[in-house]
Design a protein around this motif. Structure first.
Motif, short mmCIF file in Angstrom:
data_model
loop_
_atom_site.label_atom_id
_atom_site.label_comp_id
_atom_site.label_asym_id
_atom_site.label_seq_id
_atom_site.Cartn_x
_atom_site.Cartn_y
_atom_site.Cartn_z
N TRP A 61 0.83 -1.21 0.00
CA TRP A 61 0.00 0.00 0.00
C TRP A 61 0.87 1.26 0.00
N ILE A 62 1.86 1.32 0.87
CA ILE A 62 2.69 2.52 0.92
C ILE A 62 3.71 2.52 -0.22
N ALA A 63 4.12 1.36 -0.70
CA ALA A 63 5.06 1.31 -1.83
C ALA A 63 4.41 1.89 -3.09
N GLU A 64 3.10 1.72 -3.23
CA GLU A 64 2.38 2.32 -4.36
C GLU A 64 2.28 3.83 -4.24
N ARG A 65 2.54 4.34 -3.03
CA ARG A 65 2.46 5.78 -2.76
C ARG A 65 3.81 6.29 -2.25
N VAL A 66 4.87 5.67 -2.72
CA VAL A 66 6.18 5.96 -2.15
C VAL A 66 6.58 7.42 -2.33
N ASP A 67 6.04 8.09 -3.33
CA ASP A 67 6.36 9.50 -3.51
C ASP A 67 5.71 10.38 -2.44
N GLN A 68 4.82 9.79 -1.61
CA GLN A 68 4.20 10.51 -0.51
C GLN A 68 4.89 10.23 0.83
N LEU A 69 5.90 9.36 0.83
CA LEU A 69 6.61 8.99 2.07
C LEU A 69 7.84 9.88 2.23
N ASP A 70 7.89 10.63 3.32
CA ASP A 70 8.96 11.60 3.53
C ASP A 70 10.10 11.08 4.40
N ALA A 71 9.85 10.13 5.30
CA ALA A 71 10.92 9.69 6.21
C ALA A 71 10.50 8.42 6.92
N ILE A 72 11.51 7.72 7.44
CA ILE A 72 11.33 6.53 8.28
C ILE A 72 12.03 6.80 9.61
N TYR A 73 11.34 6.55 10.70
CA TYR A 73 11.92 6.73 12.04
C TYR A 73 11.97 5.37 12.73
N ILE A 74 13.11 5.04 13.34
CA ILE A 74 13.28 3.77 14.05
C ILE A 74 13.41 4.06 15.54
N THR A 75 12.50 3.48 16.34
CA THR A 75 12.47 3.78 17.78
C THR A 75 13.57 3.08 18.56
N HIS A 76 13.92 1.85 18.16
CA HIS A 76 15.00 1.14 18.86
C HIS A 76 15.42 -0.05 18.01
N ALA A 77 16.46 -0.75 18.46
CA ALA A 77 17.16 -1.71 17.60
C ALA A 77 16.75 -3.16 17.78
#
Length: 554
Positions: A61-77
């Motif tokens: 779903w988000i890959a089809e809208r990848v131009d609308q994705l601005d960033a990825i945040y990772i909370t922990h490892a």
């Protein structure tokens, strides 16, 4: 024109423990700008996903809208928050933000997949924030079972969202940042709290990490033989506590397992720890009297190839257990892993090794907030809206009931449920198709592709392979041949099952009309029907049947 809206959409982690992936969006419906929080995996089991290596959220779903994705945040490892990063990044290609230790682990994940790690940007904790599209985002430290765990402060045009990540209320964690109730209490006003739900059914307040140290020290000090302890490799505070207990008892400490060494190395390189007890190699340990050894091993969840499982089966890197040794499980068994862990415990028992787990002694505390801790978090943050996340459906539902009882508008939003947060109460805006993808060897396959389903059928029912050879005149040239896989050799008739199958198929070929013999599909269907019927009569099973038809050219 439709008004802008603020939405929350879980793709993973809301309906299961693990595989965390959450989206936040703002803008006109269908034109929102998104940020993603976490890219995690979950792990397979032999019953439902045999042969699978990892399980990811379906990001179609988000890959089809990848131009609308601005960033990825990772909370922990932890793997259920960062483990899918390298596997799925090529379909998203957005900048990744994380704190120092998490960023270090994330770069290692990316490098394993051929990236140079430059996609990852290191941020400090609040008040440092970064503007990504309509969102202004910063990390706020929390206590958890891995260093530098963080929640997210997400400031939006419609108000502030607080995404807790995994957390516990530990003000004396021993290693890492303590929970700061004043900092969390000063976050208001908060539009929505998106909150960890894992331990909502645990009715006692969570205990501090420092509480396990004295109990572990006593057990190690009183042990007479070799001591082996296993815990999550990422729980560096616990690994350090175990190592310190070994050193205090005059034992040489050995790290066993790639993940254990990797995590400690990462913690040292990022200056999370500077005083980890000295260790010796497995080769050096062979020359040390066993009563002077303490091994810290991977495999607390029964992983077959990890150090703990290999020790339970015999030797690992030249080291072995014997009668009178002690084995500590300083961890909680994740639901679904009970059989694997039990297999190790029983194998150790057969060796006359004493096994101690968290039910027998206070040698483990959870990294997640219990029910009273969740209530305290609600009271500190005072959100207008509560969205439970990170948990099975029953956990999300119970957490929502807890929120409503406290006067907070709450909603149960499992994977694929897009929730609008723009109003005074959360409203389900739409439903999005979500699912799972599998890493099967080096290939990603869909959960609904049928590959694993066929694998399960073969495992449950066995397989029959039948070959027939047809000549240039569409006549069977020889008798059929048959090969059995996963089936008994003899049936009720006491004759070899392969022989019975070959005889029945041969008789069918002898009487089949020319239209059937000339049509591969009809021929295959008839042979499959005969094979299943024979096997049903002979062994009470209807196996998977593969028919190989070879035709000689004119």
């Amino acid at each position: 024109m439709a008004a802008d809206r603020l939405v929350y959409l879980p793709l993973g982690g809301a309906g299961e423990v693990g595989m965390n992936m959450y989206l936040y969006g703002y803008g006109r419906p269908g034109h929102e700008r998104f940020i993603m929080v976490d890219m995690g995996v979950t792990f397979p089991d032999m019953d439902s996903t045999p042969g699978v290596d990892l399980i990811f959220p379906d990001i179609a779903w988000i890959a089809e809208r990848v131009d609308q994705l601005d960033a990825i945040y990772i909370t922990h490892a932890h793997e259920d928050h960062v483990g899918a990063l390298g596997h799925l990044y090529s379909r998203l290609n957005a900048p990744i933000y994380a704190r120092k230790f998490t960023a270090h682990i994330a770069r290692l994940k990316m490098e394993e997949h051929g990236y140079d790690g430059s996609q990852i940007i290191t941020l400090g904790p609040m008040p440092e924030q970064v503007q990504t599209g309509p969102f202004k985002v910063g990390f706020i430290p929390v206590s958890h079972s891995i260093p530098e765990s963080s929640g997210l402060i997400i400031d939006t045009p419609d108000g502030r969202i607080v995404h807790t990540g995994d957390f516990k209320l530990d003000e004396t964690p021993g290693l890492g940042e303590p929970f700061d109730p004043q900092a969390w209490g000063d976050l208001g006003p908060v539009k929505a709290l998106v909150c960890d739900s894992t331990n909502v059914f645990s009715r006692h307040p969570g205990r501090s990490e420092v509480s396990v140290g004295p109990n572990i020290e006593q057990i190690v000090r009183n042990a007479t033989g070799m001591v082996v302890a296993t815990t999550f490799a990422s729980n560096i505070a616990r690994v350090k506590t175990l190592a310190e207990a070994g050193t205090a008892a005059g034992r040489s400490v050995v790290l066993l397992g790639r993940a254990m060494k990797k995590m400690i190395t990462a913690a040292v390189e990022t200056e999370i720890i500077q005083d980890f007890p000295s260790t010796i190699s497995p080769e050096e340990a062979r020359d040390v009297p066993r009563q002077n050894l303490m091994l810290l091993a991977t495999g607390s969840q029964g992983e077959r190839r990890a150090a703990s499982a290999q020790l339970s089966r015999g030797k690992y890197l030249g080291l072995s257990l014997s009668a009178g040794d002690t084995f500590l499980f300083s961890s909680k068994t994740i639901p679904g892993n009970e059989v694997s862990v039990g297999r190790i415990v029983n194998a150790l028992s057969e060796m006359d090794v004493d096994v101690i787990d968290d039910k027998m002694a206070d040698i483990h505390v959870s990294g997640h907030a219990n029910r009273p801790d969740l209530e305290r978090m609600h009271q500190l943050v005072k959100p207008q809206i509560l969205i439970p996340m990170h948990g099975e459906h029953r956990m999300l539902r119970e957490h929502a009931k807890l929120g409503e009882a406290g006067g907070i508008a709450s909603v149960v939003a499992p994977n694929g449920t897009m929730v609008s947060l723009s109003g005074n109460r959360p409203e389900v805006a739409e439903f999005v198709e979500t699912g799972r993808f599998y890493l099967d060897g080096s290939v990603q396959i869909g959960a609904l592709d049928g590959i694993v389903r066929d694998r399960i059928r073969m495992a449950l029912n066995g397989q029959v392979v039948i070959g027939v050879l047809i000549d240039e005149e569409d006549e069977p040239l020889t008798d059929a041949w048959c090969e059995l896989r996963g089936l008994p050799e003899l049936g009720r008739s006491k004759a070899p099952l392969a022989d019975v199958l070959e005889e029945e198929v041969g008789q069918f070929l002898g009487r089949a009309d020319s239209k059937t013999v000339m049509d591969d599909d009809k021929l295959e269907d008839q042979i499959k029907r005969i094979a299943r019927q024979v096997c049903g009569n002979e062994i009470g099973k209807k196996p998977e049947v593969v028919v190989l038809i070879s035709r000689l050219s004119v």
